[in-house]
Design a protein around this motif. Structure first.
Motif, PDB file in Angstrom:
ATOM      1  N   MET A   1      48.059  21.896  25.213  1.00  0.00           N
ATOM      2  CA  MET A   1      47.009  22.445  26.061  1.00  0.00           C
ATOM      3  C   MET A   1      47.457  23.816  26.543  1.00  0.00           C
ATOM      4  SD  MET A   1      44.118  21.445  28.407  1.00  0.00           S
ATOM      5  CE  MET A   1      43.970  19.869  27.742  1.00  0.00           C
ATOM      6  N   ALA A   2      46.600  24.816  26.373  1.00  0.00           N
ATOM      7  CA  ALA A   2      46.887  26.171  26.823  1.00  0.00           C
ATOM      8  C   ALA A   2      46.264  26.383  28.191  1.00  0.00           C
ATOM      9  CB  ALA A   2      46.315  27.182  25.827  1.00  0.00           C
ATOM     10  N   GLU A   3      47.068  26.898  29.123  1.00  0.00           N
ATOM     11  CA  GLU A   3      46.533  27.264  30.438  1.00  0.00           C
ATOM     12  C   GLU A   3      46.592  28.772  30.570  1.00  0.00           C
ATOM     13  OE1 GLU A   3      46.873  25.249  34.553  1.00  0.00           O
ATOM     14  OE2 GLU A   3      48.479  26.746  34.477  1.00  0.00           O
ATOM     15  N   ILE A   4      45.449  29.348  30.885  1.00  0.00           N
ATOM     16  CA  ILE A   4      45.338  30.795  31.018  1.00  0.00           C
ATOM     17  C   ILE A   4      44.730  31.074  32.384  1.00  0.00           C
ATOM     18  CG2 ILE A   4      44.260  32.884  30.091  1.00  0.00           C
ATOM     19  CD1 ILE A   4      44.115  31.303  27.373  1.00  0.00           C
ATOM     20  N   LYS A   5      45.337  32.016  33.108  1.00  0.00           N
ATOM     21  CA  LYS A   5      44.834  32.381  34.431  1.00  0.00           C
ATOM     22  C   LYS A   5      44.734  33.889  34.544  1.00  0.00           C
ATOM     23  CE  LYS A   5      46.826  28.522  37.008  1.00  0.00           C
ATOM     24  NZ  LYS A   5      47.670  28.168  38.155  1.00  0.00           N
ATOM     25  N   ALA A   6      43.723  34.322  35.295  1.00  0.00           N
ATOM     26  CA  ALA A   6      43.584  35.732  35.647  1.00  0.00           C
ATOM     27  C   ALA A   6      42.905  35.790  37.007  1.00  0.00           C
ATOM     28  CB  ALA A   6      42.760  36.481  34.610  1.00  0.00           C
ATOM     29  N   ALA A   7      43.291  36.762  37.803  1.00  0.00           N
ATOM     30  CA  ALA A   7      42.706  36.910  39.134  1.00  0.00           C
ATOM     31  C   ALA A   7      42.598  38.380  39.480  1.00  0.00           C
ATOM     32  CB  ALA A   7      43.556  36.181  40.165  1.00  0.00           C
ATOM     33  N   ILE A   8      41.643  38.690  40.374  1.00  0.00           N
ATOM     34  CA  ILE A   8      41.436  40.077  40.776  1.00  0.00           C
ATOM     35  C   ILE A   8      40.743  40.095  42.136  1.00  0.00           C
ATOM     36  CG2 ILE A   8      39.148  40.398  39.716  1.00  0.00           C
ATOM     37  CD1 ILE A   8      40.298  43.112  38.632  1.00  0.00           C
ATOM     38  N   GLU A   9      41.057  41.114  42.904  1.00  0.00           N
ATOM     39  CA  GLU A   9      40.388  41.346  44.193  1.00  0.00           C
ATOM     40  C   GLU A   9      39.215  42.286  43.933  1.00  0.00           C
ATOM     41  OE1 GLU A   9      40.375  40.485  48.305  1.00  0.00           O
ATOM     42  OE2 GLU A   9      42.009  39.954  46.973  1.00  0.00           O
ATOM     43  N   ILE A  10      38.039  41.912  44.418  1.00  0.00           N
ATOM     44  CA  ILE A  10      36.827  42.694  44.180  1.00  0.00           C
ATOM     45  C   ILE A  10      36.319  43.234  45.509  1.00  0.00           C
ATOM     46  CG2 ILE A  10      34.452  42.628  43.318  1.00  0.00           C
ATOM     47  CD1 ILE A  10      35.354  40.378  41.416  1.00  0.00           C
ATOM     48  N   ASN A  11      36.052  44.515  45.556  1.00  0.00           N
ATOM     49  CA  ASN A  11      35.549  45.153  46.770  1.00  0.00           C
ATOM     50  C   ASN A  11      34.042  44.956  46.891  1.00  0.00           C
ATOM     51  OD1 ASN A  11      38.043  46.190  47.701  1.00  0.00           O
ATOM     52  ND2 ASN A  11      37.921  47.762  46.122  1.00  0.00           N
ATOM     53  N   ALA A  12      33.644  43.700  47.039  1.00  0.00           N
ATOM     54  CA  ALA A  12      32.242  43.338  47.201  1.00  0.00           C
ATOM     55  C   ALA A  12      32.181  41.969  47.868  1.00  0.00           C
ATOM     56  CB  ALA A  12      31.537  43.293  45.846  1.00  0.00           C
ATOM     57  N   GLN A  13      31.082  41.723  48.549  1.00  0.00           N
ATOM     58  CA  GLN A  13      30.868  40.432  49.201  1.00  0.00           C
ATOM     59  C   GLN A  13      30.704  39.339  48.144  1.00  0.00           C
ATOM     60  OE1 GLN A  13      30.723  39.845  52.561  1.00  0.00           O
ATOM     61  NE2 GLN A  13      31.096  41.993  53.054  1.00  0.00           N
ATOM     62  N   VAL A  14      30.971  38.105  48.534  1.00  0.00           N
ATOM     63  CA  VAL A  14      30.838  36.953  47.631  1.00  0.00           C
ATOM     64  C   VAL A  14      29.437  36.891  47.032  1.00  0.00           C
ATOM     65  CG1 VAL A  14      30.784  34.427  47.518  1.00  0.00           C
ATOM     66  CG2 VAL A  14      32.670  35.558  48.657  1.00  0.00           C
ATOM     67  N   ASP A  15      28.404  37.198  47.832  1.00  0.00           N
ATOM     68  CA  ASP A  15      27.024  37.145  47.331  1.00  0.00           C
ATOM     69  C   ASP A  15      26.841  38.033  46.104  1.00  0.00           C
ATOM     70  OD1 ASP A  15      26.412  35.472  49.432  1.00  0.00           O
ATOM     71  OD2 ASP A  15      25.377  37.000  50.612  1.00  0.00           O
ATOM     72  N   LYS A  16      27.399  39.221  46.136  1.00  0.00           N
ATOM     73  CA  LYS A  16      27.259  40.162  45.030  1.00  0.00           C
ATOM     74  C   LYS A  16      28.036  39.683  43.796  1.00  0.00           C
ATOM     75  CE  LYS A  16      25.852  43.883  43.060  1.00  0.00           C
ATOM     76  NZ  LYS A  16      24.504  43.914  42.542  1.00  0.00           N
ATOM     77  N   TRP A  31      31.935  37.439  28.253  1.00  0.00           N
ATOM     78  CA  TRP A  31      32.879  36.716  27.397  1.00  0.00           C
ATOM     79  C   TRP A  31      32.578  37.090  25.953  1.00  0.00           C
ATOM     80  CZ3 TRP A  31      36.394  34.861  30.489  1.00  0.00           C
ATOM     81  CH2 TRP A  31      36.025  34.571  31.814  1.00  0.00           C
ATOM     82  N   THR A  32      33.322  38.036  25.407  1.00  0.00           N
ATOM     83  CA  THR A  32      32.999  38.653  24.119  1.00  0.00           C
ATOM     84  C   THR A  32      33.103  37.717  22.920  1.00  0.00           C
ATOM     85  OG1 THR A  32      35.254  39.498  23.969  1.00  0.00           O
ATOM     86  CG2 THR A  32      33.584  40.962  24.906  1.00  0.00           C
ATOM     87  N   ALA A  33      33.818  36.610  23.037  1.00  0.00           N
ATOM     88  CA  ALA A  33      33.907  35.675  21.912  1.00  0.00           C
ATOM     89  C   ALA A  33      32.587  34.936  21.697  1.00  0.00           C
ATOM     90  CB  ALA A  33      35.031  34.667  22.129  1.00  0.00           C
ATOM     91  N   ILE A  34      31.762  34.874  22.738  1.00  0.00           N
ATOM     92  CA  ILE A  34      30.462  34.198  22.640  1.00  0.00           C
ATOM     93  C   ILE A  34      29.473  35.158  21.992  1.00  0.00           C
ATOM     94  CG2 ILE A  34      28.523  33.208  23.920  1.00  0.00           C
ATOM     95  CD1 ILE A  34      30.510  32.315  26.058  1.00  0.00           C
ATOM     96  N   THR A  35      28.926  34.756  20.837  1.00  0.00           N
ATOM     97  CA  THR A  35      27.969  35.621  20.157  1.00  0.00           C
ATOM     98  C   THR A  35      26.524  35.197  20.404  1.00  0.00           C
ATOM     99  OG1 THR A  35      28.317  34.367  18.117  1.00  0.00           O
ATOM    100  CG2 THR A  35      29.554  36.402  18.368  1.00  0.00           C
ATOM    101  N   LYS A 118      46.531  34.031  22.854  1.00  0.00           N
ATOM    102  CA  LYS A 118      46.767  35.438  23.188  1.00  0.00           C
ATOM    103  C   LYS A 118      45.443  36.205  23.225  1.00  0.00           C
ATOM    104  CE  LYS A 118      49.282  39.511  21.662  1.00  0.00           C
ATOM    105  NZ  LYS A 118      50.016  40.145  20.591  1.00  0.00           N
ATOM    106  N   ASP A 119      44.574  35.971  22.246  1.00  0.00           N
ATOM    107  CA  ASP A 119      43.274  36.643  22.203  1.00  0.00           C
ATOM    108  C   ASP A 119      42.416  36.254  23.404  1.00  0.00           C
ATOM    109  OD1 ASP A 119      44.028  37.843  19.829  1.00  0.00           O
ATOM    110  OD2 ASP A 119      42.843  36.499  18.559  1.00  0.00           O
ATOM    111  N   ILE A 120      42.426  34.980  23.768  1.00  0.00           N
ATOM    112  CA  ILE A 120      41.628  34.519  24.909  1.00  0.00           C
ATOM    113  C   ILE A 120      42.178  35.095  26.208  1.00  0.00           C
ATOM    114  CG2 ILE A 120      40.967  32.492  26.268  1.00  0.00           C
ATOM    115  CD1 ILE A 120      40.602  30.992  23.617  1.00  0.00           C
ATOM    116  N   LYS A 121      43.490  35.190  26.325  1.00  0.00           N
ATOM    117  CA  LYS A 121      44.087  35.795  27.525  1.00  0.00           C
ATOM    118  C   LYS A 121      43.602  37.235  27.679  1.00  0.00           C
ATOM    119  CE  LYS A 121      48.464  36.569  29.938  1.00  0.00           C
ATOM    120  NZ  LYS A 121      47.798  36.565  31.212  1.00  0.00           N
ATOM    121  N   ASN A 122      43.587  37.987  26.584  1.00  0.00           N
ATOM    122  CA  ASN A 122      43.078  39.361  26.621  1.00  0.00           C
ATOM    123  C   ASN A 122      41.603  39.389  27.015  1.00  0.00           C
ATOM    124  OD1 ASN A 122      45.542  40.464  25.872  1.00  0.00           O
ATOM    125  ND2 ASN A 122      45.055  40.459  23.696  1.00  0.00           N
ATOM    126  N   GLU A 123      40.837  38.441  26.484  1.00  0.00           N
ATOM    127  CA  GLU A 123      39.410  38.373  26.811  1.00  0.00           C
ATOM    128  C   GLU A 123      39.203  38.072  28.297  1.00  0.00           C
ATOM    129  OE1 GLU A 123      35.264  36.238  25.464  1.00  0.00           O
ATOM    130  OE2 GLU A 123      37.133  35.237  24.951  1.00  0.00           O
TER     131      GLU A 123
END
Length: 159
Positions: A1-16, A31-35, A118-123
């Motif tokens: 099982m592959a576990e991939i995580k990414a996080a980021i702080e966004i300068n916007a309210q949760v609603d946006k 999600w670019t893999a989805i055609t 690796k490709d999914i992590k980049n995505e």
């Protein structure tokens, strides 16, 4: 099982941010893999759908929306088994966005799981940046810039 995580702080309210991530009919822009996406059913906060990955891999998903909190996507059939969670946390006028994927690859994809992971992590990293830009109102479209080629700097009339 592959576990991939990414996080980021966004300068916007949760609603946006929620407005951006909950637009699941346009997931192929994030999600670019989805055609392609075809919704099969929609009931309350749950959507069952068929997605095509990389133009050939048909998968089934159940997407559950928990407004302004998270989106849980369960891959139920296809080359991916597992789940993707998109989590939103309000923080003093900003939003902390976290994406967590727990995937297992089946069939031929299982033999290439290292490269696919690796490709999914980049995505995922690209997707969180895209969500951030969209929620913050930053236009990430390509812009033409004026460039000077070395040959343009040569003026043969100066001789």
């Amino acid at each position: 099982m592959a576990e991939i995580k990414a996080a980021i702080e966004i300068n916007a309210q949760v609603d946006k941010v929620w407005e951006v991530v909950s637009d699941i009919d346009n997931d192929s822009k994030v999600w670019t893999a989805i055609t392609s996406i075809r919704n099969i059913s929609r009931e309350n906060n749950e959507v069952k759908r068929e997605v095509i990955l990389a133009k050939v891999n048909k998968c089934l998903q159940t997407v559950t929306l928990y407004p302004k909190e998270k989106i849980h996507t369960e891959w139920t059939k296809g080359v991916i088994n597992g789940a993707k969670d998109i989590l939103l946390t309000a923080r003093n006028g900003t939003t902390y966005l976290e994406v967590v994927l727990n995937y297992k690859f089946t069939g031929m994809a299982g033999f290439m799981s290292g490269k696919i992971t690796k490709d999914i992590k980049n995505e995922v990293e690209r997707a969180v940046e895209f969500i951030k830009a969209k929620a913050e109102g930053v236009d990430k479209s390509l812009q033409m810039e004026e460039r000077t080629h070395w040959a343009d700097m040569y003026d043969d009339k100066e001789k």
